[in-house]
Design a protein around this motif. Structure first.
Motif, PDB file in Angstrom:
ATOM      1  N   LEU A 221       0.826  -1.210   0.000  1.00 19.65           N
ATOM      2  CA  LEU A 221       0.000   0.000   0.000  1.00 19.65           C
ATOM      3  C   LEU A 221       0.862   1.264   0.000  1.00 19.65           C
ATOM      4  O   LEU A 221       0.526   2.254  -0.648  1.00 19.65           O
ATOM      5  N   TRP A 222       1.997   1.206   0.685  1.00 21.24           N
ATOM      6  CA  TRP A 222       2.898   2.367   0.625  1.00 21.24           C
ATOM      7  C   TRP A 222       3.427   2.563  -0.789  1.00 21.24           C
ATOM      8  O   TRP A 222       3.578   3.685  -1.256  1.00 21.24           O
ATOM      9  N   TYR A 223       3.676   1.459  -1.478  1.00 18.41           N
ATOM     10  CA  TYR A 223       4.121   1.597  -2.865  1.00 18.41           C
ATOM     11  C   TYR A 223       3.024   2.262  -3.697  1.00 18.41           C
ATOM     12  O   TYR A 223       3.289   3.184  -4.472  1.00 18.41           O
ATOM     13  N   VAL A 224       1.807   1.823  -3.484  1.00 18.54           N
ATOM     14  CA  VAL A 224       0.681   2.357  -4.257  1.00 18.54           C
ATOM     15  C   VAL A 224       0.508   3.864  -4.014  1.00 18.54           C
ATOM     16  O   VAL A 224       0.187   4.620  -4.929  1.00 18.54           O
ATOM     17  N   LEU A 225       0.776   4.299  -2.780  1.00 24.21           N
ATOM     18  CA  LEU A 225       0.563   5.713  -2.430  1.00 24.21           C
ATOM     19  C   LEU A 225       1.855   6.533  -2.498  1.00 24.21           C
ATOM     20  O   LEU A 225       1.906   7.663  -2.008  1.00 24.21           O
ATOM     21  N   ARG A 226       2.893   5.975  -3.122  1.00 22.97           N
ATOM     22  CA  ARG A 226       4.225   6.583  -3.052  1.00 22.97           C
ATOM     23  C   ARG A 226       4.321   8.008  -3.581  1.00 22.97           C
ATOM     24  O   ARG A 226       5.150   8.788  -3.134  1.00 22.97           O
ATOM     25  N   ASP A 227       3.468   8.356  -4.569  1.00 25.64           N
ATOM     26  CA  ASP A 227       3.588   9.695  -5.173  1.00 25.64           C
ATOM     27  C   ASP A 227       2.688  10.729  -4.503  1.00 25.64           C
ATOM     28  O   ASP A 227       2.659  11.885  -4.916  1.00 25.64           O
ATOM     29  N   ILE A 228       1.952  10.311  -3.514  1.00 27.36           N
ATOM     30  CA  ILE A 228       1.060  11.262  -2.825  1.00 27.36           C
ATOM     31  C   ILE A 228       1.776  11.806  -1.604  1.00 27.36           C
ATOM     32  O   ILE A 228       2.434  11.055  -0.871  1.00 27.36           O
ATOM     33  N   ASP A 229       1.654  13.102  -1.404  1.00 29.96           N
ATOM     34  CA  ASP A 229       2.316  13.755  -0.274  1.00 29.96           C
ATOM     35  C   ASP A 229       1.894  13.101   1.047  1.00 29.96           C
ATOM     36  O   ASP A 229       0.714  12.809   1.262  1.00 29.96           O
ATOM     37  N   ILE A 230       2.879  12.880   1.904  1.00 26.86           N
ATOM     38  CA  ILE A 230       2.618  12.169   3.159  1.00 26.86           C
ATOM     39  C   ILE A 230       1.570  12.877   4.026  1.00 26.86           C
ATOM     40  O   ILE A 230       0.723  12.235   4.638  1.00 26.86           O
ATOM     41  N   ASN A 231       1.590  14.202   4.022  1.00 26.25           N
ATOM     42  CA  ASN A 231       0.607  14.942   4.828  1.00 26.25           C
ATOM     43  C   ASN A 231      -0.813  14.758   4.297  1.00 26.25           C
ATOM     44  O   ASN A 231      -1.775  14.721   5.061  1.00 26.25           O
ATOM     45  N   ILE A 233      -1.809  12.037   2.757  1.00 24.56           N
ATOM     46  CA  ILE A 233      -2.188  10.665   3.132  1.00 24.56           C
ATOM     47  C   ILE A 233      -2.726  10.653   4.567  1.00 24.56           C
ATOM     48  O   ILE A 233      -3.769  10.063   4.854  1.00 24.56           O
ATOM     49  N   ILE A 234      -2.003  11.332   5.445  1.00 24.91           N
ATOM     50  CA  ILE A 234      -2.420  11.363   6.855  1.00 24.91           C
ATOM     51  C   ILE A 234      -3.769  12.063   6.992  1.00 24.91           C
ATOM     52  O   ILE A 234      -4.677  11.564   7.668  1.00 24.91           O
ATOM     53  N   ALA A 235      -3.917  13.205   6.311  1.00 26.48           N
ATOM     54  CA  ALA A 235      -5.153  13.986   6.433  1.00 26.48           C
ATOM     55  C   ALA A 235      -6.352  13.220   5.885  1.00 26.48           C
ATOM     56  O   ALA A 235      -7.393  13.105   6.546  1.00 26.48           O
ATOM     57  N   GLU A 236      -6.201  12.638   4.704  1.00 25.11           N
ATOM     58  CA  GLU A 236      -7.330  11.930   4.094  1.00 25.11           C
ATOM     59  C   GLU A 236      -7.643  10.632   4.824  1.00 25.11           C
ATOM     60  O   GLU A 236      -8.762  10.130   4.783  1.00 25.11           O
ATOM     61  N   GLY A 237      -6.644  10.107   5.507  1.00 23.70           N
ATOM     62  CA  GLY A 237      -6.847   8.849   6.215  1.00 23.70           C
ATOM     63  C   GLY A 237      -7.654   8.986   7.494  1.00 23.70           C
ATOM     64  O   GLY A 237      -8.113   7.992   8.063  1.00 23.70           O
ATOM     65  N   LYS A 238      -7.840  10.207   7.934  1.00 21.59           N
ATOM     66  CA  LYS A 238      -8.491  10.421   9.239  1.00 21.59           C
ATOM     67  C   LYS A 238      -9.959  10.026   9.242  1.00 21.59           C
ATOM     68  O   LYS A 238     -10.487   9.595  10.254  1.00 21.59           O
ATOM     69  N   ASN A 239     -10.596  10.190   8.094  1.00 21.72           N
ATOM     70  CA  ASN A 239     -12.029   9.920   8.020  1.00 21.72           C
ATOM     71  C   ASN A 239     -12.260   8.656   7.190  1.00 21.72           C
ATOM     72  O   ASN A 239     -11.611   8.458   6.166  1.00 21.72           O
ATOM     73  N   ARG A 243     -10.749   7.939   3.542  1.00 23.44           N
ATOM     74  CA  ARG A 243      -9.693   6.920   3.564  1.00 23.44           C
ATOM     75  C   ARG A 243      -9.985   5.854   2.509  1.00 23.44           C
ATOM     76  O   ARG A 243      -9.114   5.460   1.732  1.00 23.44           O
ATOM     77  N   MET A 244     -11.237   5.429   2.469  1.00 25.41           N
ATOM     78  CA  MET A 244     -11.618   4.400   1.498  1.00 25.41           C
ATOM     79  C   MET A 244     -11.429   4.921   0.072  1.00 25.41           C
ATOM     80  O   MET A 244     -10.895   4.217  -0.790  1.00 25.41           O
ATOM     81  N   ASP A 245     -11.819   6.171  -0.166  1.00 24.62           N
ATOM     82  CA  ASP A 245     -11.655   6.757  -1.504  1.00 24.62           C
ATOM     83  C   ASP A 245     -10.183   6.784  -1.906  1.00 24.62           C
ATOM     84  O   ASP A 245      -9.824   6.427  -3.024  1.00 24.62           O
ATOM     85  N   LEU A 246      -9.360   7.220  -0.965  1.00 22.74           N
ATOM     86  CA  LEU A 246      -7.919   7.320  -1.237  1.00 22.74           C
ATOM     87  C   LEU A 246      -7.332   5.961  -1.629  1.00 22.74           C
ATOM     88  O   LEU A 246      -6.631   5.822  -2.638  1.00 22.74           O
ATOM     89  N   ILE A 247      -7.647   4.953  -0.819  1.00 23.68           N
ATOM     90  CA  ILE A 247      -7.105   3.609  -1.055  1.00 23.68           C
ATOM     91  C   ILE A 247      -7.637   3.048  -2.372  1.00 23.68           C
ATOM     92  O   ILE A 247      -6.887   2.585  -3.227  1.00 23.68           O
ATOM     93  N   GLN A 248      -8.962   3.140  -2.527  1.00 24.34           N
ATOM     94  CA  GLN A 248      -9.639   2.571  -3.680  1.00 24.34           C
ATOM     95  C   GLN A 248      -9.167   3.211  -4.987  1.00 24.34           C
ATOM     96  O   GLN A 248      -8.763   2.518  -5.909  1.00 24.34           O
TER      97      GLN A 248
END
Ligand SMILES: [Zn+2]
Length: 291
Positions: A221-231, A233-239, A243-248
């Protein structure tokens, strides 16, 4: 895995061991009764024991990452001290680790059982169960696990606990560790077949159970999200929904099978898995072996 340079914090680490030895010295018998499981964890007091002090020095030395799995550690309830030469080792076991490539294990260490019985030993070689050079900070390897019926529990699966006294050479003390053990974009961990340390790397991976499924999923999953800014990822992951949208959205861009995509979405949409995932942000900046 990251290279761990033991040189930089040795002085601080040895200071702790020496202060501990000073405190347990038996004047009448002229010896040090080293006891990792008792006095090292209790003296000089429980709140700031030598064990806890050593944990902080080791975490500092390792940039606060587990020596095996690269989980981010705080030292508060999430960290254990791993003995490279196992606590229970005898002379023969110790020789496996005391190689020219690991001079710190060869020169600076004596088995605790020998050290404790020696009359007035000198401190050029420190007892292995409490010596900075034989210790590394490791996580407890706890991962969320979905039980029958959907309940989520937490169980130990990797690192210090499964390793126990199994053979595991400290390949993280080698500067070229990044070329010995690599990670693939599907999340798997590999011992490089071209490395002269390939067999030892396989052994290390197996002993610490670094192939555990959830750990592999986290890396993928980190590989999949590698080009997205870490902040972000953290912000969108809170809800949960975002979070589901981001992952999906990002998983659909991969070539993973539909089955794996669905499994990853189901896992990491859950809060417990997501929080565990975030502890592995080391993989966000990893130079993936990607095509
Ligand atoms: Zn770990």
């Amino acid at each position: 895995m990251q290279y761990i340079n033991k040189e930089s914090d040795r002085e601080a680490g040895n200071k702790i061991t020496e202060a501990y030895l000073h405190e347990i010295w038996i004047e009448d018998e002229q010896r040090y009764p080293v006891d990792y499981n008792d006095s090292f964890k209790k003296l000089p007091n429980k709140a700031n024991s030598y064990y806890k002090q050593m944990t902080q020095v080791l975490l500092n030395n390792q940039n606060h990452y587990c020596c095996y799995c690269m989980r981010r550690l705080t030292g508060e309830g999430d960290t254990t001290l791993e003995h490279i030469i196992p606590q229970t080792a005898d002379d023969k076991d110790a020789l496996y680790y005391q190689r020219d490539e690991f001079p710190m294990l060869k020169k600076n260490i004596k088995l605790s059982v020998l050290f404790s019985h020696e009359h007035n030993p000198d401190l050029a070689q420190l007892p292995h169960s409490v010596c900075y050079d034989n210790l590394v900070a490791s996580c407890h390897g706890m991962f969320p696990t979905t039980k029958h019926g959907g309940d989520i529990e937490t169980d130990g699966h990797s690192c210090n606990h499964p390793r126990g006294a199994k053979c595991a050479l400290p390949l993280y003390f080698l500067e070229e560790i990044n070329t010995i053990i690599t990670y693939e974009i599907n999340g798997s961990i590999l011992a490089n077949p071209d490395s002269p340390w390939c067999e030892e790397a396989k052994e290390l991976i197996q002993s610490a159970q670094l192939t555990w499924e959830t750990l592999s999923d986290i890396r993928a999953l980190w590989y999949v999200l590698r080009d997205i800014d870490i902040n972000q990822i953290i912000a969108e992951g809170k809800n949960e929904q975002s979070r589901m949208d981001l992952i999906q959205d990002n998983l659909y861009l991969t070539e993973y099978s539909e089955k794996r995509i669905n499994a990853l979405i189901a896992k990491f949409t859950k809060k417990q898995y997501w929080e565990c995932f975030l502890l592995y942000d080391w993989f966000h900046s990893y130079h993936w072996n990607a095509a």
